[in-house]
Enzyme design. Structure first.
Site, PDB file in Angstrom:
ATOM      1  N   ARG A   1      46.269  20.581  35.736  1.00 56.24           N
ATOM      2  CA  ARG A   1      46.834  21.869  36.164  1.00 56.24           C
ATOM      3  C   ARG A   1      46.396  22.948  35.178  1.00 56.24           C
ATOM      4  NH1 ARG A   1      51.382  22.810  34.262  1.00 56.24           N
ATOM      5  NH2 ARG A   1      52.396  20.896  34.943  1.00 56.24           N
TER       6      ARG A   1
ATOM      7  N   TYR B   1      46.044  43.694  53.341  1.00 54.45           N
ATOM      8  CA  TYR B   1      46.074  42.460  54.124  1.00 54.45           C
ATOM      9  C   TYR B   1      47.522  42.150  54.547  1.00 54.45           C
ATOM     10  CZ  TYR B   1      45.559  37.465  55.066  1.00 54.45           C
ATOM     11  OH  TYR B   1      45.583  36.218  55.642  1.00 54.45           O
TER      12      TYR B   1
ATOM     13  N   ASP C   1      41.793  44.430  45.490  1.00 52.47           N
ATOM     14  CA  ASP C   1      41.386  43.298  46.321  1.00 52.47           C
ATOM     15  C   ASP C   1      39.971  43.596  46.820  1.00 52.47           C
ATOM     16  OD1 ASP C   1      40.897  41.520  48.418  1.00 52.47           O
ATOM     17  OD2 ASP C   1      43.001  41.455  49.037  1.00 52.47           O
TER      18      ASP C   1
ATOM     19  N   LYS D   1      37.017  33.678  51.990  1.00 56.10           N
ATOM     20  CA  LYS D   1      36.212  34.543  52.850  1.00 56.10           C
ATOM     21  C   LYS D   1      34.751  34.543  52.383  1.00 56.10           C
ATOM     22  CE  LYS D   1      40.320  35.220  54.502  1.00 56.10           C
ATOM     23  NZ  LYS D   1      41.176  36.278  54.045  1.00 56.10           N
TER      24      LYS D   1
HETATM   25  C1  LIG Z   1      42.499  36.501  53.633  1.00 55.57           C
HETATM   26  C2  LIG Z   1      42.806  37.615  52.735  1.00 55.57           C
HETATM   27  C3  LIG Z   1      43.785  37.492  51.737  1.00 55.57           C
HETATM   28  C4  LIG Z   1      44.635  36.251  51.593  1.00 55.57           C
HETATM   29  O1  LIG Z   1      43.879  35.151  51.220  1.00 55.57           O
HETATM   30  P1  LIG Z   1      44.199  33.628  51.632  1.00 55.57           P
HETATM   31  O2  LIG Z   1      43.096  32.880  50.992  1.00 55.57           O
HETATM   32  O3  LIG Z   1      44.214  33.569  53.130  1.00 55.57           O
HETATM   33  O4  LIG Z   1      45.546  33.312  51.077  1.00 55.57           O
HETATM   34  C5  LIG Z   1      43.988  38.571  50.889  1.00 55.57           C
HETATM   35  N1  LIG Z   1      43.271  39.715  51.017  1.00 55.57           N
HETATM   36  C6  LIG Z   1      42.333  39.868  51.964  1.00 55.57           C
HETATM   37  C7  LIG Z   1      41.586  41.156  52.060  1.00 55.57           C
HETATM   38  C8  LIG Z   1      42.079  38.828  52.859  1.00 55.57           C
HETATM   39  O5  LIG Z   1      41.144  39.007  53.812  1.00 55.57           O
END
Ligand SMILES: *Cc1c(COP(=O)(O)O)cnc(C)c1O
Length: 390
Positions: free
Chosen positions: A56, A108, A180, A205
């Site tokens: 961890r 998001y 982000d 993504k």
């Molecule tokens: C998908 C996404 C998230 C969340 O991520 P997960 O891996 O699904 O928990 C946060 N910000 C953006 C812009 C996203 O597209």
């Protein structure tokens, strides 16, 4: 003597994507980071070990991914998490009860849900503003503001936020600026260089890019901030397993190549859609008609493969998403394969309807994640589906 390319040689992004973070494997000389599928590490004696005690806290495969993505963002420290939302959770744990956050309203959907349904209950306060105008961010700052949280381009309205301006507002308020960078990726946008303190990713993504794992990442420069985040990562424990880290690391190696194709396909398709009679609006920062196209050209070096379109009627939107054959109807984005989605009922169903309306997210809006397939096949697919959509 082992040969490992040093920092001085791996300067540019495509080179960093392939090489950054790798350390020579002393056992066999593996060219790719091995998957250390282990929960613990043998100790030579009390207090004598090789720097690894429990997985961890640290795992060599995870560290290779963390170093790689930190290098891509131009940051000094990376921290991997079990999902993008686990990374959001960790960054908000830097704050304490009574602290105030100014956040973009069009973040998001899951980020908004976590802020309002979990963190607000634990005593954090949030102001959600249209961050497309930095003045709205400045106006929302209070003496208790400790964080400014921005996403650009936003999902799914593709609005931009001036990162340099927002980072300066945060700095002036003594608050952290968190960005982000999931949509743009470090290929096209470099938040740390524009003044942000923390870059956040859903590695699910574009960074992984193959739609075969879920993960998150935080990247910072400041050592004290890194120490706090490292503590939270270990103390809260939302870490990814070594196999998912390895998949993400395999993904980042082709990031520069993939993003180039997402961008080329995105530009072609966005331009084609603007001339389609059944599409009333195309939201894509690379189009000169985008209201913040100038900012996009200044702040981003590419525009990627995310496009939203307004169809004018819910029925037409439904018919379109159900009739494409290459574009699969699915949540998520950023993979090599093209996806199509209906934000109002899928990714953004958790955002209150009045808030959706206020940001222009109608029930007839469709979002495309343009993949890296041959663009003429993608256009033909959209063309036949729009034709049949009535
Ligand atoms: C998908 C996404 C998230 C969340 O991520 P997960 O891996 O699904 O928990 C946060 N910000 C953006 C812009 C996203 O597209």
């Amino acid at each position: 003597m082992t040969k490992v390319a040093g920092e001085d040689l791996i300067r540019r992004l495509a080179t960093r994507a392939v090489h950054a973070g790798h350390i020579a494997d002393p056992l066999a000389g593996a060219v790719m980071a091995p998957i250390y599928q282990t929960s613990t590490y043998v100790q030579q004696g009390l207090g004598k070990h090789k720097g690894y005690e429990y997985a961890r806290t640290s795992n060599p495969t995870r560290e290779a991914l963390e170093r790689n993505i930190a290098a891509l963002e131009g940051g000094r420290h990376g921290f991997a998490f079990a999902s993008g939302l686990a990374a959001v959770d960790a960054v908000l744990k830097l704050l304490s009860q009574g602290d105030h956050v100014v956040s973009g309203e069009n973040v998001y959907g899951g980020t908004h849900r976590q802020m309002t349904h979990i963190w607000a209950r634990h005593g954090l306060e949030f102001s959600f503003v249209d961050a497309a105008d930095a003045a709205n961010v400045a106006a929302a700052v209070t003496p208790r503001t400790r964080m400014v949280y921005a996403e650009t381009p936003t999902n799914p309205m593709m609005r931009l936020c001036d990162l340099q301006a927002v980072a300066a507002i945060a700095r002036g308020a003594g608050a952290l600026c968190v960005v982000d960078n999931t949509f743009a990726t470090p290929c096209f946008q470099r938040p740390l260089e524009l003044g942000a303190d923390v870059v956040l990713h859903s590695t699910t993504k574009y960074l992984n890019g193959h739609s075969d794992m879920v993960g998150g990442m935080l990247v910072v420069n400041a050592d004290d901030l890194a120490e706090q985040i490292g503590f939270i990562q270990n103390a809260s424990g939302a870490v990814p397993g070594p196999f998912d880290c390895w998949l993400a690391l395999r993904g980042t190696k082709t990031l520069a190549l993939r993003m180039r194709q997402h961008d080329a396909n995105g530009r072609r398709i966005a331009d084609w859609l603007t001339r389609h009679p059944k599409v009333s609006q195309v939201y894509y920062p690379g189009l000169p008609s985008h209201p913040q196209h100038d900012l996009a050209c200044r702040q981003m070096s590419g525009f990627g493969g995310m496009i939203s379109i307004e169809l004018g009627s819910v029925e037409r939107a439904r018919h379109l998403v159900e009739r494409t054959k290459i574009f699969a109807l699915a949540e998520s984005l950023g993979g090599v394969e093209s996806l199509i989605g209906h934000p109002a009922s899928m990714t953004h169903a958790s955002v209150p309807p009045e808030m959706r309306r206020a940001m222009g997210l109608t029930d007839s809006l469709v979002r495309l994640s343009v993949g890296i397939e041959d663009v003429d096949d993608l256009i033909a697919d959209l063309d036949q589906a729009l034709e049949a959509a009535g």
